[in-house]
Design a protein around this motif. Structure first.
Motif, PDB file in Angstrom:
ATOM      1  N   LEU A 119     -32.261  -9.626 101.057  1.00 56.40           N
ATOM      2  CA  LEU A 119     -31.362 -10.428 101.892  1.00 56.40           C
ATOM      3  C   LEU A 119     -29.907 -10.268 101.462  1.00 56.40           C
ATOM      4  O   LEU A 119     -29.000 -10.195 102.306  1.00 56.40           O
ATOM      5  N   LYS A 120     -29.689 -10.217 100.155  1.00 66.42           N
ATOM      6  CA  LYS A 120     -28.324 -10.025  99.660  1.00 66.42           C
ATOM      7  C   LYS A 120     -27.785  -8.670 100.114  1.00 66.42           C
ATOM      8  O   LYS A 120     -26.642  -8.561 100.586  1.00 66.42           O
ATOM      9  N   ASP A 121     -28.643  -7.652  99.934  1.00 68.47           N
ATOM     10  CA  ASP A 121     -28.229  -6.312 100.356  1.00 68.47           C
ATOM     11  C   ASP A 121     -27.961  -6.277 101.860  1.00 68.47           C
ATOM     12  O   ASP A 121     -26.970  -5.715 102.326  1.00 68.47           O
ATOM     13  N   LYS A 125     -24.488  -5.514 103.848  1.00 66.38           N
ATOM     14  CA  LYS A 125     -24.382  -4.458 104.861  1.00 66.38           C
ATOM     15  C   LYS A 125     -23.866  -5.040 106.167  1.00 66.38           C
ATOM     16  O   LYS A 125     -23.019  -4.448 106.835  1.00 66.38           O
ATOM     17  N   VAL A 126     -24.424  -6.202 106.562  1.00 66.60           N
ATOM     18  CA  VAL A 126     -23.967  -6.842 107.796  1.00 66.60           C
ATOM     19  C   VAL A 126     -22.498  -7.203 107.674  1.00 66.60           C
ATOM     20  O   VAL A 126     -21.703  -6.986 108.604  1.00 66.60           O
ATOM     21  N   SER A 127     -22.132  -7.736 106.529  1.00 67.86           N
ATOM     22  CA  SER A 127     -20.739  -8.123 106.317  1.00 67.86           C
ATOM     23  C   SER A 127     -19.824  -6.902 106.406  1.00 67.86           C
ATOM     24  O   SER A 127     -18.769  -6.948 107.051  1.00 67.86           O
ATOM     25  N   GLU A 128     -20.230  -5.799 105.792  1.00 68.28           N
ATOM     26  CA  GLU A 128     -19.419  -4.582 105.834  1.00 68.28           C
ATOM     27  C   GLU A 128     -19.327  -4.035 107.264  1.00 68.28           C
ATOM     28  O   GLU A 128     -18.275  -3.587 107.712  1.00 68.28           O
ATOM     29  N   THR A 129     -20.477  -4.082 107.976  1.00 65.05           N
ATOM     30  CA  THR A 129     -20.496  -3.587 109.351  1.00 65.05           C
ATOM     31  C   THR A 129     -19.593  -4.435 110.235  1.00 65.05           C
ATOM     32  O   THR A 129     -18.810  -3.905 111.044  1.00 65.05           O
ATOM     33  N   VAL A 130     -19.686  -5.755 110.078  1.00 64.55           N
ATOM     34  CA  VAL A 130     -18.843  -6.654 110.871  1.00 64.55           C
ATOM     35  C   VAL A 130     -17.370  -6.392 110.534  1.00 64.55           C
ATOM     36  O   VAL A 130     -16.505  -6.327 111.435  1.00 64.55           O
ATOM     37  N   LYS A 131     -17.074  -6.246 109.258  1.00 67.33           N
ATOM     38  CA  LYS A 131     -15.690  -6.004 108.840  1.00 67.33           C
ATOM     39  C   LYS A 131     -15.181  -4.691 109.447  1.00 67.33           C
ATOM     40  O   LYS A 131     -14.049  -4.610 109.949  1.00 67.33           O
ATOM     41  N   SER A 132     -16.039  -3.700 109.420  1.00 64.65           N
ATOM     42  CA  SER A 132     -15.671  -2.401 109.982  1.00 64.65           C
ATOM     43  C   SER A 132     -15.421  -2.509 111.479  1.00 64.65           C
ATOM     44  O   SER A 132     -14.455  -1.954 112.007  1.00 64.65           O
ATOM     45  N   GLU A 133     -16.324  -3.233 112.166  1.00 61.99           N
ATOM     46  CA  GLU A 133     -16.188  -3.411 113.607  1.00 61.99           C
ATOM     47  C   GLU A 133     -14.907  -4.186 113.930  1.00 61.99           C
ATOM     48  O   GLU A 133     -14.192  -3.859 114.884  1.00 61.99           O
ATOM     49  N   VAL A 134     -14.634  -5.227 113.130  1.00 64.79           N
ATOM     50  CA  VAL A 134     -13.427  -6.028 113.354  1.00 64.79           C
ATOM     51  C   VAL A 134     -12.194  -5.159 113.124  1.00 64.79           C
ATOM     52  O   VAL A 134     -11.222  -5.201 113.903  1.00 64.79           O
ATOM     53  N   ASP A 135     -12.218  -4.342 112.070  1.00 60.97           N
ATOM     54  CA  ASP A 135     -11.084  -3.455 111.782  1.00 60.97           C
ATOM     55  C   ASP A 135     -10.884  -2.469 112.934  1.00 60.97           C
ATOM     56  O   ASP A 135      -9.732  -2.211 113.370  1.00 60.97           O
TER      57      ASP A 135
END
Length: 149
Positions: A119-121, A125-135
């Motif tokens: 779940l942490k991993d 990953k979700v956080s990084e993907t969301v950040k990437s999408e937002v960027d």
């Protein structure tokens, strides 16, 4: 039941013998002294037979009491052995259940750790993907603004 009939028969025979002997003595033409001697002898014989019968009855009673004690002792031993076996089985089953519960607890703890790690991993990953999408969206919005200006 057979012992009771034998006992009754022996008692009846003894009493019948005494009555028969006494009747024979009284009906026999003897003098008083001879009659008294015969009665005394018959009384001694009756006393001896009664003593013998009493002794036999006492011995049989003791024998039966001993047999009863042995049987009850054997039954008590059997019951004790079986109850010990049951207690041992209960302890064995309880131990098995306890071990199974402990293993299940360890497996659940291991699964929990694995799931927590996954779940942490996944969260990262979700956080990084969301950040990437937002960027990416911010860049596109910025580009669109620049085009409009």
């Amino acid at each position: 039941m057979g012992d009771m009939n034998t006992k009754d028969f022996l008692i009846g025979t003894l009493i019948g013998g005494i009555v028969g002997a006494t009747t024979a003595l009284f009906l026999a033409p003897k003098s008083g002294k001879e009659l008294r001697n015969d009665l005394g002898e018959q009384a001694q014989m009756a006393k001896a037979k009664t003593s013998e019968f009493t002794s036999t009855a006492y011995d049989k009673g003791n024998e039966w009491a001993t047999i009863a004690k042995e049987k009850s002792s054997n039954i008590a031993k059997t019951v004790s052995d079986q109850s010990s076996q049951v207690a041992d089985k209960v302890k064995e089953v309880a131990s098995t259940v306890k071990n199974d519960a402990s293993q299940t607890k360890d497996e659940v703890a291991s699964l929990t750790e694995d799931l927590t790690s996954e779940l942490k991993d996944s969260g990262q990953k979700v956080s990084e993907t969301v950040k990437s999408e937002v960027d990416d969206l911010e860049k596109k919005v910025e580009q669109e603004k620049n085009k409009m200006n």
